[in-house]
Design a protein around this motif. Structure first.
Motif, PDB file in Angstrom:
ATOM      1  N   SER A 143      32.035  48.472  27.921  1.00  0.00           N
ATOM      2  CA  SER A 143      32.893  48.472  26.738  1.00  0.00           C
ATOM      3  C   SER A 143      33.566  49.812  26.463  1.00  0.00           C
ATOM      4  CB  SER A 143      32.075  48.058  25.509  1.00  0.00           C
ATOM      5  OG  SER A 143      31.569  46.748  25.662  1.00  0.00           O
ATOM      6  N   SER A 144      32.849  50.912  26.679  1.00  0.00           N
ATOM      7  CA  SER A 144      33.404  52.235  26.352  1.00  0.00           C
ATOM      8  C   SER A 144      33.985  52.959  27.557  1.00  0.00           C
ATOM      9  CB  SER A 144      32.321  53.106  25.701  1.00  0.00           C
ATOM     10  OG  SER A 144      31.850  52.506  24.508  1.00  0.00           O
ATOM     11  N   GLN A 145      33.301  52.867  28.686  1.00  0.00           N
ATOM     12  CA  GLN A 145      33.764  53.567  29.884  1.00  0.00           C
ATOM     13  C   GLN A 145      34.654  52.714  30.766  1.00  0.00           C
ATOM     14  OE1 GLN A 145      33.120  56.849  30.391  1.00  0.00           O
ATOM     15  NE2 GLN A 145      32.164  56.785  28.358  1.00  0.00           N
ATOM     16  N   ARG A 146      34.791  51.446  30.405  1.00  0.00           N
ATOM     17  CA  ARG A 146      35.697  50.535  31.131  1.00  0.00           C
ATOM     18  C   ARG A 146      35.334  50.395  32.606  1.00  0.00           C
ATOM     19  NH1 ARG A 146      37.565  48.443  26.437  1.00  0.00           N
ATOM     20  NH2 ARG A 146      38.623  49.995  25.161  1.00  0.00           N
ATOM     21  N   SER A 174      29.353  39.834  28.155  1.00  0.00           N
ATOM     22  CA  SER A 174      30.122  38.608  28.360  1.00  0.00           C
ATOM     23  C   SER A 174      31.293  38.819  29.317  1.00  0.00           C
ATOM     24  CB  SER A 174      30.657  38.092  27.019  1.00  0.00           C
ATOM     25  OG  SER A 174      31.663  38.959  26.523  1.00  0.00           O
ATOM     26  N   GLN A 175      31.765  37.720  29.875  1.00  0.00           N
ATOM     27  CA  GLN A 175      32.943  37.768  30.736  1.00  0.00           C
ATOM     28  C   GLN A 175      34.151  38.271  29.951  1.00  0.00           C
ATOM     29  OE1 GLN A 175      33.243  37.015  34.108  1.00  0.00           O
ATOM     30  NE2 GLN A 175      30.998  36.953  34.072  1.00  0.00           N
ATOM     31  N   GLU A 176      34.201  37.910  28.659  1.00  0.00           N
ATOM     32  CA  GLU A 176      35.318  38.341  27.817  1.00  0.00           C
ATOM     33  C   GLU A 176      35.309  39.857  27.628  1.00  0.00           C
ATOM     34  OE1 GLU A 176      33.252  35.861  27.136  1.00  0.00           O
ATOM     35  OE2 GLU A 176      34.642  34.185  27.469  1.00  0.00           O
ATOM     36  N   GLN A 177      34.108  40.435  27.430  1.00  0.00           N
ATOM     37  CA  GLN A 177      34.006  41.893  27.282  1.00  0.00           C
ATOM     38  C   GLN A 177      34.477  42.603  28.546  1.00  0.00           C
ATOM     39  OE1 GLN A 177      29.734  41.695  25.988  1.00  0.00           O
ATOM     40  NE2 GLN A 177      30.330  43.354  24.611  1.00  0.00           N
ATOM     41  N   GLU A 178      34.031  42.098  29.682  1.00  0.00           N
ATOM     42  CA  GLU A 178      34.412  42.726  30.945  1.00  0.00           C
ATOM     43  C   GLU A 178      35.912  42.555  31.191  1.00  0.00           C
ATOM     44  OE1 GLU A 178      32.823  42.998  35.551  1.00  0.00           O
ATOM     45  OE2 GLU A 178      32.662  41.096  34.491  1.00  0.00           O
ATOM     46  N   GLY A 205      45.163  46.516  41.865  1.00  0.00           N
ATOM     47  CA  GLY A 205      44.007  45.718  42.259  1.00  0.00           C
ATOM     48  C   GLY A 205      42.927  46.548  42.914  1.00  0.00           C
ATOM     49  N   SER A 206      43.343  47.421  43.840  1.00  0.00           N
ATOM     50  CA  SER A 206      42.373  48.284  44.517  1.00  0.00           C
ATOM     51  C   SER A 206      41.676  49.212  43.530  1.00  0.00           C
ATOM     52  CB  SER A 206      43.074  49.103  45.602  1.00  0.00           C
ATOM     53  OG  SER A 206      43.595  48.265  46.603  1.00  0.00           O
ATOM     54  N   PHE A 207      42.449  49.726  42.597  1.00  0.00           N
ATOM     55  CA  PHE A 207      41.900  50.622  41.570  1.00  0.00           C
ATOM     56  C   PHE A 207      40.833  49.902  40.748  1.00  0.00           C
ATOM     57  CE2 PHE A 207      42.165  51.913  37.073  1.00  0.00           C
ATOM     58  CZ  PHE A 207      41.733  53.227  37.181  1.00  0.00           C
ATOM     59  N   LEU A 208      41.119  48.686  40.328  1.00  0.00           N
ATOM     60  CA  LEU A 208      40.173  47.927  39.502  1.00  0.00           C
ATOM     61  C   LEU A 208      38.930  47.528  40.291  1.00  0.00           C
ATOM     62  CD1 LEU A 208      42.674  45.691  37.501  1.00  0.00           C
ATOM     63  CD2 LEU A 208      41.380  47.669  36.659  1.00  0.00           C
ATOM     64  N   MET A 209      39.109  47.189  41.562  1.00  0.00           N
ATOM     65  CA  MET A 209      37.957  46.852  42.392  1.00  0.00           C
ATOM     66  C   MET A 209      37.036  48.052  42.555  1.00  0.00           C
ATOM     67  SD  MET A 209      38.014  43.629  43.265  1.00  0.00           S
ATOM     68  CE  MET A 209      36.941  43.552  44.702  1.00  0.00           C
ATOM     69  N   ARG A 210      37.622  49.241  42.716  1.00  0.00           N
ATOM     70  CA  ARG A 210      36.799  50.454  42.851  1.00  0.00           C
ATOM     71  C   ARG A 210      36.013  50.739  41.578  1.00  0.00           C
ATOM     72  NH1 ARG A 210      41.508  52.414  45.413  1.00  0.00           N
ATOM     73  NH2 ARG A 210      42.091  53.635  43.567  1.00  0.00           N
ATOM     74  N   ARG A 211      36.508  50.266  40.450  1.00  0.00           N
ATOM     75  CA  ARG A 211      35.796  50.460  39.186  1.00  0.00           C
ATOM     76  C   ARG A 211      34.728  49.391  38.952  1.00  0.00           C
ATOM     77  NH1 ARG A 211      38.192  54.262  35.711  1.00  0.00           N
ATOM     78  NH2 ARG A 211      37.071  53.398  33.917  1.00  0.00           N
ATOM     79  N   GLY A 212      34.552  48.507  39.920  1.00  0.00           N
ATOM     80  CA  GLY A 212      33.451  47.552  39.844  1.00  0.00           C
ATOM     81  C   GLY A 212      33.774  46.203  39.253  1.00  0.00           C
ATOM     82  N   SER A 214      35.204  42.325  39.375  1.00  0.00           N
ATOM     83  CA  SER A 214      35.192  41.289  40.404  1.00  0.00           C
ATOM     84  C   SER A 214      36.608  40.892  40.795  1.00  0.00           C
ATOM     85  CB  SER A 214      34.444  40.050  39.881  1.00  0.00           C
ATOM     86  OG  SER A 214      35.182  39.433  38.838  1.00  0.00           O
ATOM     87  N   GLY A 215      36.728  40.269  41.969  1.00  0.00           N
ATOM     88  CA  GLY A 215      38.030  39.811  42.423  1.00  0.00           C
ATOM     89  C   GLY A 215      38.651  38.817  41.451  1.00  0.00           C
ATOM     90  N   GLU A 216      37.810  37.957  40.871  1.00  0.00           N
ATOM     91  CA  GLU A 216      38.305  36.980  39.910  1.00  0.00           C
ATOM     92  C   GLU A 216      38.880  37.665  38.670  1.00  0.00           C
ATOM     93  OE1 GLU A 216      36.642  33.286  37.146  1.00  0.00           O
ATOM     94  OE2 GLU A 216      35.289  34.377  38.500  1.00  0.00           O
ATOM     95  N   GLN A 217      38.162  38.650  38.158  1.00  0.00           N
ATOM     96  CA  GLN A 217      38.642  39.377  36.983  1.00  0.00           C
ATOM     97  C   GLN A 217      39.952  40.103  37.294  1.00  0.00           C
ATOM     98  OE1 GLN A 217      37.518  39.270  33.960  1.00  0.00           O
ATOM     99  NE2 GLN A 217      35.285  39.315  33.810  1.00  0.00           N
ATOM    100  N   VAL A 218      40.012  40.696  38.455  1.00  0.00           N
ATOM    101  CA  VAL A 218      41.205  41.458  38.842  1.00  0.00           C
ATOM    102  C   VAL A 218      42.411  40.540  38.958  1.00  0.00           C
ATOM    103  CG1 VAL A 218      42.259  42.852  40.679  1.00  0.00           C
ATOM    104  CG2 VAL A 218      39.879  43.284  39.970  1.00  0.00           C
ATOM    105  N   ARG A 219      42.242  39.381  39.564  1.00  0.00           N
ATOM    106  CA  ARG A 219      43.363  38.436  39.694  1.00  0.00           C
ATOM    107  C   ARG A 219      43.864  37.986  38.322  1.00  0.00           C
ATOM    108  NH1 ARG A 219      40.595  36.946  44.492  1.00  0.00           N
ATOM    109  NH2 ARG A 219      39.163  35.579  43.353  1.00  0.00           N
ATOM    110  N   LYS A 220      42.938  37.708  37.415  1.00  0.00           N
ATOM    111  CA  LYS A 220      43.316  37.283  36.063  1.00  0.00           C
ATOM    112  C   LYS A 220      44.107  38.382  35.356  1.00  0.00           C
ATOM    113  CE  LYS A 220      40.222  35.423  33.428  1.00  0.00           C
ATOM    114  NZ  LYS A 220      38.907  35.216  32.753  1.00  0.00           N
ATOM    115  N   VAL A 221      43.624  39.613  35.498  1.00  0.00           N
ATOM    116  CA  VAL A 221      44.280  40.732  34.827  1.00  0.00           C
ATOM    117  C   VAL A 221      45.669  40.965  35.388  1.00  0.00           C
ATOM    118  CG1 VAL A 221      44.252  43.264  34.639  1.00  0.00           C
ATOM    119  CG2 VAL A 221      42.233  41.924  33.994  1.00  0.00           C
TER     120      VAL A 221
END
Length: 242
Positions: A143-146, A174-178, A205-212, A214-221
């Motif tokens: 939540s704070s460090q994203r 929660s999935q919503e928090q992430e 996408g690569s940046f978000l994956m490196r931050r941990g 998931s692929g599903e979250q990254v695609r949605k974003v």
């Protein structure tokens, strides 16, 4: 070697040189000038350094008599107290996991038995609690460090938290928090990135994956970011972030 470690070695050396089978009478007590809460206990020419709590527990007063065997037990009790006090010092700075404290105490060259007893005491007193630590860490990092859950999982593993406790902690995020955290940092990265849409998708996408995340979250974003920027949304199936 640090001063307190040197004191410990000196204590053991002095005990081994104490005479056997005779009464050892305390002839003097004085505070150690550079060691808060510690006293020098003299038995004639022989001297021990012990913590004040140990001194009180064993009634180490001037004129009282001890055997060498009793003093060996006191030295062991003092080592346990030293481990406990040192652990408290580490906890004053910030909360730590059991494994982190164990590693720090090992640097003090304490025996494993003494370390385990100190950690057990701290757990009983509620001063170390890996379950609570993991839950608080997971919420704060997402939540704070994203950070994504995969990043948090790896951090907690490195801190020695049990896998079951890690899974339990992450399940409370929660999935919503992430997703919200992923969207915040993804949007910032997207807006900082220049080039064709495919380049922006790859870099973000690569940046978000490196931050941990998931692929599903990254695609949605990324789909959301495309919509926000009025771009024609492309099919994502051919482009994987996993």
């Amino acid at each position: 070697m640090q001063e307190e470690d040197l004191h410990r070695e000196q204590e053991m050396s002095e005990i081994s040189s104490f005479p056997d089978d005779i009464d050892l009478i305390i002839t003097a007590l004085e505070r150690e000038p550079k060691q808060r809460g510690r006293y020098l206990i003299s038995f004639g020419e022989y001297v021990l350094s012990v913590h004040e709590d140990v001194m009180i527990k064993y009634r180490m007063l001037k004129g009282n008599v001890f055997t060498k065997q009793e003093l060996e037990e006191i030295v062991l009790a003092d080592e346990k107290q030293r481990a406990y006090v040192q652990a408290l010092k580490y906890l004053e700075r910030k909360q730590r996991t059991r494994k982190e404290l164990e590693d720090r105490l090992r640097q003090k060259e304490l025996s494993q038995t003494v370390i385990e007893q100190a950690l057990q005491r701290l757990q009983q007193e509620g001063l170390i609690n890996d379950e609570l630590y993991a839950k608080q860490w997971a919420v704060q990092r997402v939540s704070s460090q994203r950070k994504g859950k995969a990043w948090v999982r790896q951090e907690l593993r490195q801190k020695g938290v049990d896998k079951a406790l890690i899974s339990e902690a992450l399940s409370e995020v929660s999935q919503e928090q992430e997703y919200e955290s992923c969207l915040v940092v993804g949007r910032k990265k997207w807006n900082q990135t220049r080039g064709e849409i495919m380049d922006r998708k790859r870099k973000t996408g690569s940046f978000l994956m490196r931050r941990g995340f998931s692929g599903e979250q990254v695609r949605k974003v990324i789909n959301q970011l495309i919509r926000e920027n009025g771009e024609a949304e492309e099919e994502m199936e051919h482009f994987s972030f996993d």
